[in-house]
Design an enzyme around this catalytic site. Structure first.
Site, PDB file in Angstrom:
ATOM      1  N   GLU A 152      -7.339   8.458   6.232  1.00 47.75           N
ATOM      2  CA  GLU A 152      -7.598   9.142   7.501  1.00 47.75           C
ATOM      3  C   GLU A 152      -8.073  10.582   7.339  1.00 47.75           C
ATOM      4  O   GLU A 152      -7.398  11.521   7.781  1.00 47.75           O
ATOM      5  CB  GLU A 152      -6.348   9.118   8.386  1.00 47.75           C
ATOM      6  CG  GLU A 152      -5.865   7.717   8.724  1.00 47.75           C
ATOM      7  CD  GLU A 152      -4.787   7.718   9.816  1.00 47.75           C
ATOM      8  OE1 GLU A 152      -4.272   8.798  10.154  1.00 47.75           O
ATOM      9  OE2 GLU A 152      -4.474   6.636  10.318  1.00 47.75           O
ATOM     10  N   TYR A 198      -4.062   2.010  15.979  1.00 50.45           N
ATOM     11  CA  TYR A 198      -2.838   2.041  16.789  1.00 50.45           C
ATOM     12  C   TYR A 198      -3.101   1.823  18.269  1.00 50.45           C
ATOM     13  O   TYR A 198      -2.393   1.073  18.927  1.00 50.45           O
ATOM     14  CB  TYR A 198      -2.085   3.363  16.567  1.00 50.45           C
ATOM     15  CG  TYR A 198      -1.507   3.442  15.177  1.00 50.45           C
ATOM     16  CD1 TYR A 198      -0.255   2.931  14.895  1.00 50.45           C
ATOM     17  CD2 TYR A 198      -2.259   3.963  14.114  1.00 50.45           C
ATOM     18  CE1 TYR A 198       0.264   2.940  13.606  1.00 50.45           C
ATOM     19  CE2 TYR A 198      -1.750   3.983  12.815  1.00 50.45           C
ATOM     20  CZ  TYR A 198      -0.490   3.466  12.569  1.00 50.45           C
ATOM     21  OH  TYR A 198       0.013   3.464  11.306  1.00 50.45           O
ATOM     22  N   ASN A 242      -7.267   1.932  10.037  1.00 50.91           N
ATOM     23  CA  ASN A 242      -5.951   2.110  10.640  1.00 50.91           C
ATOM     24  C   ASN A 242      -6.128   2.116  12.145  1.00 50.91           C
ATOM     25  O   ASN A 242      -6.925   2.897  12.678  1.00 50.91           O
ATOM     26  CB  ASN A 242      -5.326   3.447  10.213  1.00 50.91           C
ATOM     27  CG  ASN A 242      -4.996   3.477   8.731  1.00 50.91           C
ATOM     28  OD1 ASN A 242      -5.122   2.464   8.038  1.00 50.91           O
ATOM     29  ND2 ASN A 242      -4.566   4.620   8.246  1.00 50.91           N
ATOM     30  N   GLU A 264      -3.499  -0.089   8.233  1.00 47.93           N
ATOM     31  CA  GLU A 264      -2.308   0.279   9.007  1.00 47.93           C
ATOM     32  C   GLU A 264      -2.423  -0.276  10.415  1.00 47.93           C
ATOM     33  O   GLU A 264      -3.469  -0.185  11.050  1.00 47.93           O
ATOM     34  CB  GLU A 264      -2.131   1.808   9.150  1.00 47.93           C
ATOM     35  CG  GLU A 264      -1.683   2.524   7.918  1.00 47.93           C
ATOM     36  CD  GLU A 264      -1.505   4.036   8.131  1.00 47.93           C
ATOM     37  OE1 GLU A 264      -1.219   4.460   9.276  1.00 47.93           O
ATOM     38  OE2 GLU A 264      -1.677   4.764   7.158  1.00 47.93           O
ATOM     39  N   HIS A 277      -2.848  10.954   0.834  1.00 47.70           N
ATOM     40  CA  HIS A 277      -2.313  10.756   2.179  1.00 47.70           C
ATOM     41  C   HIS A 277      -1.704  12.089   2.620  1.00 47.70           C
ATOM     42  O   HIS A 277      -0.507  12.212   2.840  1.00 47.70           O
ATOM     43  CB  HIS A 277      -1.293   9.616   2.193  1.00 47.70           C
ATOM     44  CG  HIS A 277      -1.042   9.018   3.559  1.00 47.70           C
ATOM     45  ND1 HIS A 277      -1.149   7.674   3.831  1.00 47.70           N
ATOM     46  CD2 HIS A 277      -0.694   9.594   4.741  1.00 47.70           C
ATOM     47  CE1 HIS A 277      -0.856   7.445   5.107  1.00 47.70           C
ATOM     48  NE2 HIS A 277      -0.577   8.610   5.683  1.00 47.70           N
ATOM     49  N   ARG A 311       0.854  -1.194   0.000  1.00 48.73           N
ATOM     50  CA  ARG A 311       0.000   0.000   0.000  1.00 48.73           C
ATOM     51  C   ARG A 311       0.891   1.246   0.000  1.00 48.73           C
ATOM     52  O   ARG A 311       1.659   1.453   0.940  1.00 48.73           O
ATOM     53  CB  ARG A 311      -0.886  -0.018   1.257  1.00 48.73           C
ATOM     54  CG  ARG A 311      -1.725   1.231   1.459  1.00 48.73           C
ATOM     55  CD  ARG A 311      -2.625   1.084   2.693  1.00 48.73           C
ATOM     56  NE  ARG A 311      -3.447   2.251   2.893  1.00 48.73           N
ATOM     57  CZ  ARG A 311      -3.224   3.201   3.807  1.00 48.73           C
ATOM     58  NH1 ARG A 311      -2.190   3.118   4.626  1.00 48.73           N
ATOM     59  NH2 ARG A 311      -4.043   4.224   3.902  1.00 48.73           N
TER      60      ARG A 311
HETATM   61  C1  GBH Z   1      -1.257   7.226  10.792  1.00 46.78           C
HETATM   62  O1  GBH Z   1      -1.814   8.216  11.542  1.00 46.78           O
HETATM   63  C2  GBH Z   1      -0.861   7.773   9.471  1.00 46.78           C
HETATM   64  O2  GBH Z   1      -1.717   7.337   8.445  1.00 46.78           O
HETATM   65  C3  GBH Z   1       0.570   7.511   9.115  1.00 46.78           C
HETATM   66  O3  GBH Z   1       0.948   8.337   8.061  1.00 46.78           O
HETATM   67  C4  GBH Z   1       1.434   7.710  10.339  1.00 46.78           C
HETATM   68  O4  GBH Z   1       2.800   7.668  10.064  1.00 46.78           O
HETATM   69  C5  GBH Z   1       1.079   6.642  11.310  1.00 46.78           C
HETATM   70  O5  GBH Z   1      -0.302   6.594  11.554  1.00 46.78           O
HETATM   71  C6  GBH Z   1       1.810   6.756  12.649  1.00 46.78           C
HETATM   72  O6  GBH Z   1       1.488   7.947  13.288  1.00 46.78           O
HETATM   73  O7  GBH Z   1      -5.446  12.495  17.964  1.00 46.78           O
HETATM   74  O8  GBH Z   1      -6.180  12.529  20.255  1.00 46.78           O
HETATM   75  O9  GBH Z   1      -7.085  10.875  18.764  1.00 46.78           O
HETATM   76  C7  GBH Z   1      -2.275   7.842  12.824  1.00 46.78           C
HETATM   77  C8  GBH Z   1      -2.744   9.047  13.567  1.00 46.78           C
HETATM   78  C9  GBH Z   1      -2.542   8.540  15.852  1.00 46.78           C
HETATM   79  C10 GBH Z   1      -4.377   9.825  15.042  1.00 46.78           C
HETATM   80  C11 GBH Z   1      -3.212   8.414  17.166  1.00 46.78           C
HETATM   81  C12 GBH Z   1      -5.038   9.676  16.339  1.00 46.78           C
HETATM   82  C13 GBH Z   1      -4.676   9.369  18.699  1.00 46.78           C
HETATM   83  C14 GBH Z   1      -4.609  10.582  19.538  1.00 46.78           C
HETATM   84  N1  GBH Z   1      -3.468   8.740  14.766  1.00 46.78           N
HETATM   85  N2  GBH Z   1      -4.046   9.540  17.391  1.00 46.78           N
HETATM   86  S1  GBH Z   1      -5.928  11.697  19.115  1.00 46.78           S
END
Ligand code: GBH
Length: 462
Positions: free
Chosen positions: A172, A303, A301, A367, A127, A83
């Site tokens: 996103e 995390y 995605n 992701e 992106h 991707r």
């Molecule tokens: C992704 O973003 C991206 O698509 C990628 O480009 C990036 O490198 C990767 O993850 C790692 O960061 O904002 O208060 O909800 C993930 C972004 C991270 C947004 C966690 C929401 C939680 C805190 N997300 N974040 S809050």
């Protein structure tokens, strides 16, 4: 029967797609080559104080010049899919008018190289790197930008439609709208709740226009998708106030995209929650019909989860209309180098919720991954044991969700390479391949070898 067997060996369904993911601005570099013009991220990086250490994607992982080597790495890992995203200012520099052939040629070479290596290309059209000229004309809060995105989608479908079968319109839109125009921690760094809600609607509209264009221009076997960073939101307690805080975040974090795209409606509780910020007059007749153009799958995605309670958040906040009602609490347990909690149950919760809310919609993890500091031993091997544990836990959660009936078709690990981590610059490493940014030398980390084994076995030991 495509269901996996549940033994200590966690096998994934036959045909499960095993991939890695990247994004153009985070890896390509070559920021001024072959006609590419600045995007909002080039501009943001040049604005003092916005990106850690004043870093930028000018060179990044130099993927624009090392693409063949990077595809060879993936071939060695055995991934079935890759991707990547297309840099809009590389192929249509002003965001309007004719395409630049040299820019398109890069993506033609990349996709040819992938196909030659037996790897399916999965193209994301956006992106986060909006051509700066379109931001100067008002950016995503401006309706016109959605129309420009539809035209750009047409250029890409014509250029790559014969070799790319899987397409994602946006990555996103929550981050792009609310971090870009609300809290201002991402490009273009604006801080207006009203602008962020307008941007969110125009992202939905851009997605719908592009989905229509792609449906019309691509072979009928193509797969058209959208990737969302859905928030696995949990109330701190079962109290009415905490549960309502979670409802607000679910509305402005998740249903603001899910409801228009999959149900053709704007959530009415969101309209009430944001009444002091906007009257939503930017939603025009016919928009929801365009936005709900049927698509073939949803990309997710994930995390970490989000824990909330009644309270208030600091300004400027990305949570338009919710910032005075919701506070964010640290989830317990271990953290990654981003200080994000490690909690694979959040992924299971999200997948089983989507199983129930979106029956018939195939899901793809587009992701998942973690930033950790790795270390090289004297022989030069790069070790990242925490990342292996993170990935193992999250893949187990995906496997468990499939067993519970979630229709998950694939998993893309973020990320193939250490790269430019947005506002954190090069201070955070998400790669399973270590990049020495001084020499651009690539080295497999332990996690890369581990992932290659998982792919080869079609699963992992639970
Ligand atoms: C992704 O973003 C991206 O698509 C990628 O480009 C990036 O490198 C990767 O993850 C790692 O960061 O904002 O208060 O909800 C993930 C972004 C991270 C947004 C966690 C929401 C939680 C805190 N997300 N974040 S809050």
């Amino acid at each position: 029967d495509a269901r996996p067997e549940t033994t200590t060996e966690l096998r994934f369904p036959a045909g499960f797609r095993w991939g890695t993911a990247t994004a153009a601005y985070q890896i390509e570099g070559a920021a001024t080559e072959d006609g590419r013009t600045p995007s909002i991220w080039d501009t943001f990086c040049r604005t003092p104080g916005k990106v850690r250490n004043g870093d930028s994607g000018d060179i990044a992982a130099d993927h624009y010049h090392r693409m063949r080597e990077d595809v060879a790495l993936m071939k060695q890992l055995g991934v079935t899919d890759y991707r990547f995203s297309v840099a809009w200012p590389r192929v249509q520099p002003t965001g309007r008018g004719p395409a630049v052939q040299k820019g398109l040629d890069f993506y033609r070479r990349l996709t040819d190289e992938l196909l030659g290596a037996g790897i399916r290309p999965v193209a994301t059209l956006y992106h986060w790197d909006l051509p700066q000229e379109l931001e100067d004309a008002g950016g995503w809060p401006q309706r016109e930008t959605a129309g420009r995105f539809g035209d750009y989608a047409r250029i890409m479908a014509d250029a790559l439609g014969d070799r790319v079968a899987t397409w994602t319109t946006l990555n996103e839109p929550w981050c792009a709208a609310f971090l870009g125009y609300g809290s201002g921690v991402h490009a273009p760094g604006r801080t207006s709740a009203t602008a962020s809600l307008r941007a969110a609607h125009h992202f939905n509209l851009a997605h719908g226009l592009a989905a229509q264009v792609l449906h019309g221009a691509l072979p009928s076997t193509s797969e058209i998708s959208l990737t969302l960073n859905l928030h696995a939101v949990r109330p701190l307690t079962g109290s009415e106030a905490d549960v309502d805080a979670a409802r607000r975040i679910d509305a402005v974090g998740n249903r603001i995209f899910l409801d228009p795209v999959f149900h053709g409606r704007i959530p009415q509780d969101l309209v009430r929650d944001t009444a002091a910020v906007t009257d939503w007059a930017f939603v025009q007749d016919g928009d929801l019909e365009v936005i709900s153009t049927p698509i073939d799958s949803l990309g997710i995605n994930y995390y970490s989860p989000t824990v909330v309670g009644a309270g208030s958040s600091a300004a400027p906040s990305p949570w338009a209309g919710a910032e005075e009602h919701v506070r964010f609490l640290p989830a317990p347990g271990p953290r990654t180098a981003m200080d994000w909690p490690v909690d694979a149950d959040g992924l299971y919760e999200l997948l089983t919720r989507l199983r129930d809310d979106l029956p018939g919609v195939p899901l793809v993890i587009t992701e998942n991954g973690a930033a950790y500091d790795d270390y090289a031993d004297p022989s030069g091997e790069v070790h990242d044991p925490e990342r292996v544990e993170y990935l193992r836990a999250h893949l187990s959660a995906v496997h468990r969700a499939i067993g519970a009936g979630a229709d998950v078709r694939g998993y893309f690990l973020w990320s193939l390479l250490d790269n430019f981590e947005w506002a954190y610059g090069y201070s955070k490493r998400f790669g399973i391949v270590h990049v020495d940014f001084a020499t651009q030398r690539r080295t497999f980390k332990d996690s890369a070898r581990w992932y290659g084994d998982v792919i080869a076995r079609g699963g992992l030991t639970g």
